[in-house]
Design a protein around this motif. Structure first.
Motif, PDB file in Angstrom:
ATOM      1  N   VAL A 254       0.846  -1.200   0.000  1.00 45.31           N
ATOM      2  CA  VAL A 254       0.000   0.000   0.000  1.00 45.31           C
ATOM      3  C   VAL A 254       0.880   1.249   0.000  1.00 45.31           C
ATOM      4  CG1 VAL A 254      -1.579   1.378   1.414  1.00 45.31           C
ATOM      5  CG2 VAL A 254      -2.029  -1.042   1.066  1.00 45.31           C
ATOM      6  N   GLU A 255       1.890   1.242   0.862  1.00 45.14           N
ATOM      7  CA  GLU A 255       2.767   2.413   0.949  1.00 45.14           C
ATOM      8  C   GLU A 255       3.489   2.665  -0.368  1.00 45.14           C
ATOM      9  OE1 GLU A 255       3.695   1.850   5.593  1.00 45.14           O
ATOM     10  OE2 GLU A 255       5.424   2.417   4.381  1.00 45.14           O
ATOM     11  N   GLN A 256       3.929   1.576  -0.974  1.00 44.78           N
ATOM     12  CA  GLN A 256       4.684   1.748  -2.224  1.00 44.78           C
ATOM     13  C   GLN A 256       3.792   2.227  -3.371  1.00 44.78           C
ATOM     14  OE1 GLN A 256       7.630  -0.856  -3.466  1.00 44.78           O
ATOM     15  NE2 GLN A 256       8.410  -1.304  -1.417  1.00 44.78           N
ATOM     16  N   VAL A 257       2.571   1.730  -3.423  1.00 45.35           N
ATOM     17  CA  VAL A 257       1.671   2.199  -4.491  1.00 45.35           C
ATOM     18  C   VAL A 257       1.390   3.687  -4.286  1.00 45.35           C
ATOM     19  CG1 VAL A 257      -0.614   1.954  -5.552  1.00 45.35           C
ATOM     20  CG2 VAL A 257       0.641  -0.078  -4.827  1.00 45.35           C
ATOM     21  N   ARG A 258       1.210   4.074  -2.998  1.00 48.16           N
ATOM     22  CA  ARG A 258       0.989   5.497  -2.691  1.00 48.16           C
ATOM     23  C   ARG A 258       2.176   6.338  -3.108  1.00 48.16           C
ATOM     24  NH1 ARG A 258      -1.908   4.742   2.711  1.00 48.16           N
ATOM     25  NH2 ARG A 258      -4.030   4.911   1.992  1.00 48.16           N
ATOM     26  N   ALA A 259       3.351   5.805  -2.875  1.00 47.19           N
ATOM     27  CA  ALA A 259       4.572   6.570  -3.158  1.00 47.19           C
ATOM     28  C   ALA A 259       4.937   6.519  -4.637  1.00 47.19           C
ATOM     29  CB  ALA A 259       5.718   6.037  -2.313  1.00 47.19           C
ATOM     30  N   GLY A 260       4.249   5.640  -5.387  1.00 50.07           N
ATOM     31  CA  GLY A 260       4.684   5.355  -6.756  1.00 50.07           C
ATOM     32  C   GLY A 260       4.221   6.349  -7.795  1.00 50.07           C
ATOM     33  N   LEU A 261       4.157   7.609  -7.401  1.00 53.70           N
ATOM     34  CA  LEU A 261       3.625   8.619  -8.324  1.00 53.70           C
ATOM     35  C   LEU A 261       4.448   8.808  -9.582  1.00 53.70           C
ATOM     36  CD1 LEU A 261       2.212  11.562  -6.301  1.00 53.70           C
ATOM     37  CD2 LEU A 261       1.169  10.290  -8.155  1.00 53.70           C
ATOM     38  N   GLY A 262       5.754   8.630  -9.458  1.00 56.72           N
ATOM     39  CA  GLY A 262       6.610   8.857 -10.622  1.00 56.72           C
ATOM     40  C   GLY A 262       6.391   7.824 -11.707  1.00 56.72           C
ATOM     41  N   ARG A 263       5.671   6.753 -11.382  1.00 55.55           N
ATOM     42  CA  ARG A 263       5.515   5.682 -12.357  1.00 55.55           C
ATOM     43  C   ARG A 263       4.249   5.890 -13.174  1.00 55.55           C
ATOM     44  NH1 ARG A 263       7.704   0.448  -9.293  1.00 55.55           N
ATOM     45  NH2 ARG A 263       7.909  -0.185 -11.435  1.00 55.55           N
ATOM     46  N   PRO A 264       4.206   5.273 -14.332  1.00 58.96           N
ATOM     47  CA  PRO A 264       3.054   5.519 -15.209  1.00 58.96           C
ATOM     48  C   PRO A 264       1.820   4.727 -14.787  1.00 58.96           C
ATOM     49  CG  PRO A 264       4.564   4.015 -16.272  1.00 58.96           C
ATOM     50  CD  PRO A 264       5.159   4.351 -14.946  1.00 58.96           C
ATOM     51  N   TRP A 265       1.515   4.722 -13.503  1.00 65.31           N
ATOM     52  CA  TRP A 265       0.316   4.022 -13.046  1.00 65.31           C
ATOM     53  C   TRP A 265      -0.856   4.965 -13.118  1.00 65.31           C
ATOM     54  CZ3 TRP A 265       3.096   1.928  -8.110  1.00 65.31           C
ATOM     55  CH2 TRP A 265       3.889   0.841  -8.480  1.00 65.31           C
ATOM     56  N   GLU A 266      -1.950   4.437 -13.637  1.00 59.13           N
ATOM     57  CA  GLU A 266      -3.151   5.258 -13.754  1.00 59.13           C
ATOM     58  C   GLU A 266      -3.712   5.477 -12.349  1.00 59.13           C
ATOM     59  OE1 GLU A 266      -6.873   6.484 -14.644  1.00 59.13           O
ATOM     60  OE2 GLU A 266      -7.000   4.320 -14.969  1.00 59.13           O
ATOM     61  N   PRO A 267      -3.907   6.751 -11.930  1.00 58.17           N
ATOM     62  CA  PRO A 267      -4.298   7.016 -10.549  1.00 58.17           C
ATOM     63  C   PRO A 267      -5.540   6.261 -10.095  1.00 58.17           C
ATOM     64  CG  PRO A 267      -3.796   9.054 -11.693  1.00 58.17           C
ATOM     65  CD  PRO A 267      -3.705   7.963 -12.708  1.00 58.17           C
ATOM     66  N   ARG A 268      -6.534   6.150 -10.969  1.00 57.73           N
ATOM     67  CA  ARG A 268      -7.778   5.490 -10.548  1.00 57.73           C
ATOM     68  C   ARG A 268      -7.518   4.019 -10.210  1.00 57.73           C
ATOM     69  NH1 ARG A 268     -11.670   7.172 -14.723  1.00 57.73           N
ATOM     70  NH2 ARG A 268     -10.148   8.782 -14.528  1.00 57.73           N
ATOM     71  N   ARG A 269      -6.701   3.371 -11.035  1.00 59.50           N
ATOM     72  CA  ARG A 269      -6.394   1.952 -10.779  1.00 59.50           C
ATOM     73  C   ARG A 269      -5.558   1.823  -9.519  1.00 59.50           C
ATOM     74  NH1 ARG A 269      -3.264  -0.517 -14.927  1.00 59.50           N
ATOM     75  NH2 ARG A 269      -3.852  -2.486 -14.001  1.00 59.50           N
ATOM     76  N   ALA A 270      -4.598   2.742  -9.360  1.00 56.47           N
ATOM     77  CA  ALA A 270      -3.747   2.688  -8.157  1.00 56.47           C
ATOM     78  C   ALA A 270      -4.605   2.860  -6.906  1.00 56.47           C
ATOM     79  CB  ALA A 270      -2.670   3.762  -8.239  1.00 56.47           C
ATOM     80  N   MET A 271      -5.588   3.789  -6.961  1.00 54.26           N
ATOM     81  CA  MET A 271      -6.483   4.005  -5.816  1.00 54.26           C
ATOM     82  C   MET A 271      -7.298   2.747  -5.538  1.00 54.26           C
ATOM     83  SD  MET A 271      -7.073   7.390  -4.586  1.00 54.26           S
ATOM     84  CE  MET A 271      -8.695   8.064  -4.777  1.00 54.26           C
ATOM     85  N   ALA A 272      -7.818   2.148  -6.617  1.00 57.60           N
ATOM     86  CA  ALA A 272      -8.625   0.937  -6.457  1.00 57.60           C
ATOM     87  C   ALA A 272      -7.783  -0.166  -5.826  1.00 57.60           C
ATOM     88  CB  ALA A 272      -9.171   0.499  -7.817  1.00 57.60           C
ATOM     89  N   LEU A 273      -6.545  -0.274  -6.273  1.00 56.85           N
ATOM     90  CA  LEU A 273      -5.673  -1.317  -5.718  1.00 56.85           C
ATOM     91  C   LEU A 273      -5.405  -1.061  -4.239  1.00 56.85           C
ATOM     92  CD1 LEU A 273      -3.918  -3.806  -5.972  1.00 56.85           C
ATOM     93  CD2 LEU A 273      -2.046  -2.366  -6.785  1.00 56.85           C
ATOM     94  N   ILE A 274      -5.151   0.208  -3.887  1.00 58.50           N
ATOM     95  CA  ILE A 274      -4.906   0.539  -2.476  1.00 58.50           C
ATOM     96  C   ILE A 274      -6.119   0.116  -1.636  1.00 58.50           C
ATOM     97  CG2 ILE A 274      -4.748   2.486  -0.858  1.00 58.50           C
ATOM     98  CD1 ILE A 274      -2.940   3.876  -2.921  1.00 58.50           C
TER      99      ILE A 274
END
Ligand SMILES: [Zn+2]
Length: 304
Positions: A254-274
């Motif tokens: 969870v922490e890493q996905v939150r911190a992973g802003l520099g990566r090309p992760w789509e925010p909505r998917r990252a939020m859903a994953l969190i």
């Protein structure tokens, strides 16, 4: 600005940010490691992107919420841990700054290791500070503001953070760890020498092991980027994990996905994953087995 109580001590910095004044478009946050630079940068980033009414950050608007979750597309972290910020990176930042914000009224660039910019990189940034679009804002973090060129410094508001008193450290740590015995809090407050970040690390037992961090990075990347088959294999392998290790893995992911802003992760998917990871993590508190957790992760992996 609201919410300044998240920062312990530092009355001068707080006074300069308190109500009645607008926010600057560029800040240098300086102070030793653990003194609250990241905490304050997070608060400033939320205040800068907030689209709510009244004093920012309102804490309730979508911009505040996304920024707090670390998934706001207009809060952009520049640089990677352990690497210098190069002139090429600053030039890329410059081109990006001329693209209007996606959602928020402003676009915030966070440079956690601003002191690693060499002279050319700083000069490239200076141009942007002087002539950049009005919606662009910059948060430069450095242990020592002296590492930043005077020309750059003159374009920024410098906020210097200092170690807090032992009593302030005790209060801040007690608020953060309400379940810990007073004696442990007092020990950490004494040993951290006024650096709350260090006190937190002491109470968390020095942080998670390197192995858990690596596994979490892998899990996050697999769930968000695939390939699906490898992600399934990885999740199935979690069946054999001990409950405690699994908790640490899920929390770290969870922490890493939150911190992973520099990566090309789509925010909505990252939020859903969190959201899903947190749900699965909570289920472990109710004696759900590792097998179930592995199954849930597999089932939910590809629906983000
Ligand atoms: Zn807001």
């Amino acid at each position: 600005m609201r919410g300044l109580e998240v920062l312990a001590g530092n009355p001068q910095a707080k006074h300069r940010l308190s109500a009645g004044r607008g926010l600057s478009h560029a800040y240098i946050l300086s102070g030793p490691a653990g003194s609250g630079k990241h905490t304050l940068a997070g608060l400033l980033a939320r205040a800068l992107v907030c689209s709510g009414r009244g004093e920012a950050p309102c804490g309730a608007c979508p911009d505040c919420r996304k920024a707090a979750a670390g998934v706001h597309p207009d809060v952009i972290t520049i640089g990677e841990a352990g690497k210098d910020i190069s002139v090429a990176m600053v030039r890329a930042l410059r081109s990006d700054a001329y693209i209007r914000p996606n959602e928020a009224p402003r676009k915030v660039y966070l440079l956690p290791d601003a002191h690693t910019m060499n002279q050319s990189a700083q000069n490239a940034l200076l141009k942007l500070l002087e002539e950049g679009p009005p919606y662009a804002a910059f948060l430069l973090l450095a242990e020592n503001a002296g590492a930043i060129l005077p020309t750059v410094r003159s374009r920024c508001e410098t906020l210097t953070l200092s170690p807090v008193t032992e009593a302030e450290a005790r209060a801040a740590l007690a608020a953060r760890f309400p379940d810990r015995p007073a004696q442990e809090i007092a020990d950490a407050a004494r040993r951290c020498e006024g650096l709350i970040g260090r006190g937190i690390a002491l109470l968390e037992g020095g942080g998670r092991t390197r192995e858990v961090q690596d596994q979490a990075a892998r899990l996050a990347a697999l769930l968000l980027e695939g390939p699906e088959l490898t992600a399934l294999e990885f999740c199935t392998g979690l069946e054999k994990w001990e409950r405690e290790d699994l908790c640490a893995l899920l929390e770290e992911t969870v922490e890493q996905v939150r911190a992973g802003l520099g990566r090309p992760w789509e925010p909505r998917r990252a939020m859903a994953l969190i959201g899903r990871l947190e749900e699965v993590r909570r289920s472990l508190d109710f004696h759900v087995g590792a097998g179930h957790v592995a199954g849930w992760l597999c089932a939910g992996s590809f629906s983000f």
